[in-house]
Design a protein around this motif. Structure first.
Motif, PDB file in Angstrom:
ATOM      1  N   LEU A 476     -14.244   0.124  -8.336  1.00 50.39           N
ATOM      2  CA  LEU A 476     -14.089  -1.056  -7.488  1.00 50.39           C
ATOM      3  C   LEU A 476     -15.060  -2.143  -7.945  1.00 50.39           C
ATOM      4  N   GLY A 477     -14.526  -3.302  -8.220  1.00 53.09           N
ATOM      5  CA  GLY A 477     -15.300  -4.399  -8.781  1.00 53.09           C
ATOM      6  C   GLY A 477     -14.761  -4.843 -10.126  1.00 53.09           C
ATOM      7  N   ARG A 478     -13.982  -3.981 -10.784  1.00 56.93           N
ATOM      8  CA  ARG A 478     -13.322  -4.399 -12.017  1.00 56.93           C
ATOM      9  C   ARG A 478     -12.118  -5.281 -11.680  1.00 56.93           C
ATOM     10  N   ARG A 479     -11.934  -6.318 -12.443  1.00 54.45           N
ATOM     11  CA  ARG A 479     -10.861  -7.264 -12.158  1.00 54.45           C
ATOM     12  C   ARG A 479      -9.499  -6.585 -12.218  1.00 54.45           C
ATOM     13  N   SER A 480      -9.268  -5.742 -13.254  1.00 55.34           N
ATOM     14  CA  SER A 480      -7.968  -5.087 -13.376  1.00 55.34           C
ATOM     15  C   SER A 480      -7.695  -4.181 -12.186  1.00 55.34           C
ATOM     16  N   VAL A 481      -8.735  -3.489 -11.722  1.00 50.80           N
ATOM     17  CA  VAL A 481      -8.570  -2.594 -10.575  1.00 50.80           C
ATOM     18  C   VAL A 481      -8.386  -3.402  -9.295  1.00 50.80           C
ATOM     19  N   GLU A 482      -9.140  -4.489  -9.165  1.00 49.84           N
ATOM     20  CA  GLU A 482      -9.002  -5.350  -7.977  1.00 49.84           C
ATOM     21  C   GLU A 482      -7.580  -5.882  -7.870  1.00 49.84           C
ATOM     22  N   ASP A 483      -6.986  -6.251  -8.991  1.00 50.68           N
ATOM     23  CA  ASP A 483      -5.599  -6.718  -8.971  1.00 50.68           C
ATOM     24  C   ASP A 483      -4.663  -5.620  -8.478  1.00 50.68           C
ATOM     25  N   ARG A 484      -4.943  -4.370  -8.871  1.00 51.61           N
ATOM     26  CA  ARG A 484      -4.118  -3.255  -8.404  1.00 51.61           C
ATOM     27  C   ARG A 484      -4.266  -3.050  -6.904  1.00 51.61           C
ATOM     28  N   VAL A 485      -5.470  -3.233  -6.401  1.00 50.81           N
ATOM     29  CA  VAL A 485      -5.689  -3.099  -4.961  1.00 50.81           C
ATOM     30  C   VAL A 485      -4.875  -4.142  -4.191  1.00 50.81           C
ATOM     31  N   ILE A 486      -4.936  -5.381  -4.647  1.00 46.96           N
ATOM     32  CA  ILE A 486      -4.181  -6.441  -3.983  1.00 46.96           C
ATOM     33  C   ILE A 486      -2.684  -6.153  -4.052  1.00 46.96           C
ATOM     34  N   ALA A 487      -2.230  -5.690  -5.218  1.00 50.97           N
ATOM     35  CA  ALA A 487      -0.811  -5.368  -5.360  1.00 50.97           C
ATOM     36  C   ALA A 487      -0.408  -4.244  -4.406  1.00 50.97           C
ATOM     37  N   PHE A 488      -1.261  -3.227  -4.262  1.00 50.89           N
ATOM     38  CA  PHE A 488      -0.957  -2.144  -3.318  1.00 50.89           C
ATOM     39  C   PHE A 488      -0.896  -2.665  -1.892  1.00 50.89           C
ATOM     40  N   LEU A 489      -1.862  -3.495  -1.528  1.00 49.14           N
ATOM     41  CA  LEU A 489      -1.875  -4.043  -0.168  1.00 49.14           C
ATOM     42  C   LEU A 489      -0.686  -4.964   0.077  1.00 49.14           C
ATOM     43  N   ALA A 490      -0.124  -5.500  -0.990  1.00 49.37           N
ATOM     44  CA  ALA A 490       1.064  -6.344  -0.862  1.00 49.37           C
ATOM     45  C   ALA A 490       2.356  -5.529  -0.855  1.00 49.37           C
ATOM     46  N   GLY A 491       2.238  -4.204  -0.941  1.00 46.33           N
ATOM     47  CA  GLY A 491       3.408  -3.353  -0.842  1.00 46.33           C
ATOM     48  C   GLY A 491       3.950  -2.836  -2.149  1.00 46.33           C
ATOM     49  N   GLU A 492       3.288  -3.112  -3.269  1.00 46.43           N
ATOM     50  CA  GLU A 492       3.783  -2.674  -4.567  1.00 46.43           C
ATOM     51  C   GLU A 492       3.288  -1.265  -4.890  1.00 46.43           C
ATOM     52  N   ARG A 493       3.978  -0.617  -5.817  1.00 46.98           N
ATOM     53  CA  ARG A 493       3.566   0.697  -6.301  1.00 46.98           C
ATOM     54  C   ARG A 493       2.665   0.506  -7.511  1.00 46.98           C
ATOM     55  N   VAL A 494       1.469   1.090  -7.474  1.00 45.92           N
ATOM     56  CA  VAL A 494       0.496   0.826  -8.533  1.00 45.92           C
ATOM     57  C   VAL A 494      -0.098   2.106  -9.113  1.00 45.92           C
ATOM     58  N   ASP A 495       0.409   3.276  -8.740  1.00 44.94           N
ATOM     59  CA  ASP A 495      -0.210   4.514  -9.201  1.00 44.94           C
ATOM     60  C   ASP A 495      -0.107   4.656 -10.728  1.00 44.94           C
ATOM     61  N   GLN A 496      -1.071   5.357 -11.286  1.00 43.82           N
ATOM     62  CA  GLN A 496      -1.156   5.530 -12.740  1.00 43.82           C
ATOM     63  C   GLN A 496      -1.972   6.788 -13.029  1.00 43.82           C
ATOM     64  N   THR A 497      -1.401   7.702 -13.791  1.00 40.93           N
ATOM     65  CA  THR A 497      -2.139   8.890 -14.196  1.00 40.93           C
ATOM     66  C   THR A 497      -2.437   8.816 -15.687  1.00 40.93           C
ATOM     67  N   ARG A 498      -3.467   9.552 -16.089  1.00 36.86           N
ATOM     68  CA  ARG A 498      -3.863   9.578 -17.492  1.00 36.86           C
ATOM     69  C   ARG A 498      -3.785  11.014 -17.995  1.00 36.86           C
ATOM     70  N   ARG A 499      -3.308  11.170 -19.220  1.00 37.48           N
ATOM     71  CA  ARG A 499      -3.095  12.500 -19.778  1.00 37.48           C
ATOM     72  C   ARG A 499      -4.385  13.300 -19.876  1.00 37.48           C
ATOM     73  N   GLU A 500      -5.499  12.608 -20.152  1.00 36.86           N
ATOM     74  CA  GLU A 500      -6.737  13.341 -20.371  1.00 36.86           C
ATOM     75  C   GLU A 500      -7.356  13.874 -19.083  1.00 36.86           C
ATOM     76  N   TYR A 501      -6.842  13.429 -17.939  1.00 42.47           N
ATOM     77  CA  TYR A 501      -7.478  13.825 -16.672  1.00 42.47           C
ATOM     78  C   TYR A 501      -7.432  15.346 -16.491  1.00 42.47           C
ATOM     79  N   GLN A 502      -6.253  15.952 -16.662  1.00 39.22           N
ATOM     80  CA  GLN A 502      -6.151  17.397 -16.494  1.00 39.22           C
ATOM     81  C   GLN A 502      -6.941  18.148 -17.553  1.00 39.22           C
ATOM     82  N   LEU A 503      -7.002  17.602 -18.779  1.00 35.02           N
ATOM     83  CA  LEU A 503      -7.810  18.237 -19.815  1.00 35.02           C
ATOM     84  C   LEU A 503      -9.279  18.251 -19.411  1.00 35.02           C
ATOM     85  N   LEU A 504      -9.794  17.116 -18.941  1.00 34.33           N
ATOM     86  CA  LEU A 504     -11.187  17.059 -18.498  1.00 34.33           C
ATOM     87  C   LEU A 504     -11.427  17.974 -17.308  1.00 34.33           C
ATOM     88  N   GLN A 505     -10.445  18.076 -16.437  1.00 34.62           N
ATOM     89  CA  GLN A 505     -10.549  18.966 -15.284  1.00 34.62           C
ATOM     90  C   GLN A 505     -10.731  20.417 -15.742  1.00 34.62           C
TER      91      GLN A 505
END
Length: 542
Positions: A476-505
């Motif tokens: 929170l505080g990054r411009r790209s992420v802030e734009d996603r927050v506003i888009a979500f609050l405006a009713g848009e779908r903004v979810d995004q997963t990354r392939r490396e997440y499960q590997l790091l897990q």
């Protein structure tokens, strides 16, 4: 080394991991399967394995002390036998009695040195904060070559370990990490074979490590007491780490003002928004730029229904108390604006928002954005002072460490503060349902990739997630992420997963403390929650 001794070494190194893995699969302790290869690892990964199990799975001082004696003696005897079998044939080997005495001493020393870091690992599993996990691993890499020498060299405490010793011990860390990840990926009983192969790798590394210790190419600073200095610094580091973890966990928040507080919302956003800061955040009373946005106060509202300034200490209160204050704030903001309410929480603030949705009528709340929520918190336990129960010794070790760490700090952290105790008491809910959908509420979790190490392998969320490379609290505080927050609050779908997440897990699986099974703790056993530690799934009924 003769073929017979090599076969015996590899068999001895492989059998204990296979036995532990068999037991873990049989009892369906899904989240702890990645620990088994460490049973026969080189020092100090073996002791780190033992102490994490012991600090979680004891329910009284008597069982802890008995377990401490048993694991110390067993570790000394097993290491002595592995050392004897790994000893290079061209070098005269000390007597069996000398090896036993020396390895018992090393086991006792490792217990003292590693125990504070193992306790930090327990604290990590209690609050699911990855900084505790990362902090506990660094000393393992530093101490490994010193303790590897200690079991075979009489004057191990003098001189720097060779590059070879550093390299072989670091390779063992890598092997254990990869083995834990592979076990987490392998279904069913196949993990027993993987654990056995990892044990064979341990045996080969014992052979190389012992040879590097007894036949060093060159020992630098041969008269200087390097090992005692490293050990003392390691113990002191466990104490000072508390302050560094506190700063990192809060992101240095202080007067935390992300863009949603300093800029006006677009007209397409239909909500009034309450922004809930994280642990050790504070607020000086400066209002947000948009009248539709308000800061949640951990001290509540004034006589006019407006949030009052709060200091960092206020964030240490229980989640239930914070959720009750949030309910009053939601009602007041909705009454004033006549708009549906969206909640935006950071770290602890996410937990407050989710607790509010669970404990209280959600009322006008229609959307929730969670930044860096604590993923599957409450995986370990320790009782409050004056009581015995699961993890009692771990609790007192953490209290001692935090007391020392708090001496120079203006804002004191406490392993028994109401916030932490509320997580421990309601662990079944926070372990199983923090990222579960709520009827009538749009939800999304913004997860930094570092949080992949916070969750055991398996399912961790059934709400949409947005994953981005970052540390805890760093999205929170990054411009790209802030734009996603506003888009979500405006009713848009903004979810995004990354392939490396499960590997790091999966790569983090080997280094987490084993979770305490929910049904064992009387405080938890009456709940209707399923246990992700056994099922590998979240949001499941019992």
């Amino acid at each position: 080394m003769t073929r017979g001794r090599l076969v015996a070494l590899l068999a001895l190194a492989a059998l204990p991991p296979m036995i532990e893995e068999t037991v873990l699969v049989a009892v369906r302790l899904h989240a702890a399967r990645g620990l088994a290869p460490q049973v026969t690892a080189v020092w100090p990964y073996d002791s780190y394995h033992d102490l994490r199990w012991l600090l979680v799975y004891h329910d009284s001082w008597a069982t802890f002390l008995l377990g401490l004696v048993v694991v110390t003696v067993a570790r000394g005897l097993l290491s002595a036998e592995l050392t004897a079998l790994a000893w290079p044939a061209e070098v005269p080997r000390p007597s069996w009695g000398w090896l036993v005495r020396r390895n018992l001493q090393v086991a006792a020393l490792a217990t003292v040195v590693i125990s504070p870091w193992a306790a930090l690992s327990v604290a990590f599993s209690a609050v699911a904060l990855s900084w505790y996990l990362f902090a506990s691993l660094g000393p393992m890499l530093v101490l490994a070559p010193f303790l590897a020498r200690a079991g075979v060299v009489a004057t191990w405490w003098r001189g720097l370990p060779t590059v070879e010793l550093f390299g072989w011990s670091a390779l063992n860390f890598l092997v254990l990490t990869l083995a834990g990840a592979l076990i987490s990926t392998t279904p069913g009983w196949g993990t027993v074979g993987v654990a056995g192969l990892a044990g064979v790798a341990n045996g080969l590394l014992w052979r190389r490590t012992v040879a590097a210790a007894v036949q060093p190419a060159r020992v630098r600073l041969p008269r200087f007491p390097v090992a005692p200095i490293a050990i003392v610094l390691t113990i002191l580091g466990a104490i000072s780490a508390q302050s560094l973890i506190g700063i990192a966990a809060s992101g240095g928040q202080g007067m935390w003002r992300p863009p949603i507080l300093t800029q006006r919302l677009p007209e397409r956003v239909p909500y009034a928004v309450i922004v809930v800061g994280g642990h050790d955040s504070s607020w000086d009373g400066v209002p947000p730029a948009d009248p539709r946005v308000e800061r949640f106060s951990y001290r509540g509202l004034d006589a006019h229904g407006r949030p009052v300034p709060y200091p960092p200490e206020a964030t240490h209160q229980s989640l239930d108390k914070s959720a009750a204050l949030l309910a009053a704030h939601v009602a007041a903001l909705h009454h004033r604006t006549k708009r549906p309410v969206a909640l935006l929480g950071q770290s602890e603030g996410s937990m407050v928002a989710r607790t509010y949705l669970e404990r209280l009528p959600r009322g006008p709340v229609s959307a929730v954005v969670m930044f860096s929520p604590l993923v599957q918190a409450g995986r370990t336990y320790y009782p409050p002072p004056g009581h015995e129960g699961w993890g009692v010794a771990a609790g007192w070790e953490l209290r001692a460490m935090f007391w020392l760490a708090n001496l120079p700090r203006p804002v004191k952290d406490d392993p028994d503060e109401p916030f932490v105790r509320s997580v421990l008491i309601d662990a079944p809910f926070y372990r199983n349902r923090i990222l579960c959908p709520v009827a009538g509420v749009r939800m999304i979790a913004f997860l930094p990739t570092v949080s992949a190490a916070e969750a055991p392998p398996g399912e961790y969320s059934r709400v949409p997630v947005y994953q981005q490379p970052a540390f805890h609290g760093g999205l929170l505080g990054r411009r790209s992420v802030e734009d996603r927050v506003i888009a979500f609050l405006a009713g848009e779908r903004v979810d995004q997963t990354r392939r490396e997440y499960q590997l790091l897990q999966r790569l983090g699986a080997a280094w987490q403390a084993p979770p305490l099974v929910l049904s064992l703790n009387p405080l938890w056993s009456a709940t209707r929650e399923a246990d992700p530690a056994q099922t590998g799934r979240v949001c499941e009924p019992r």
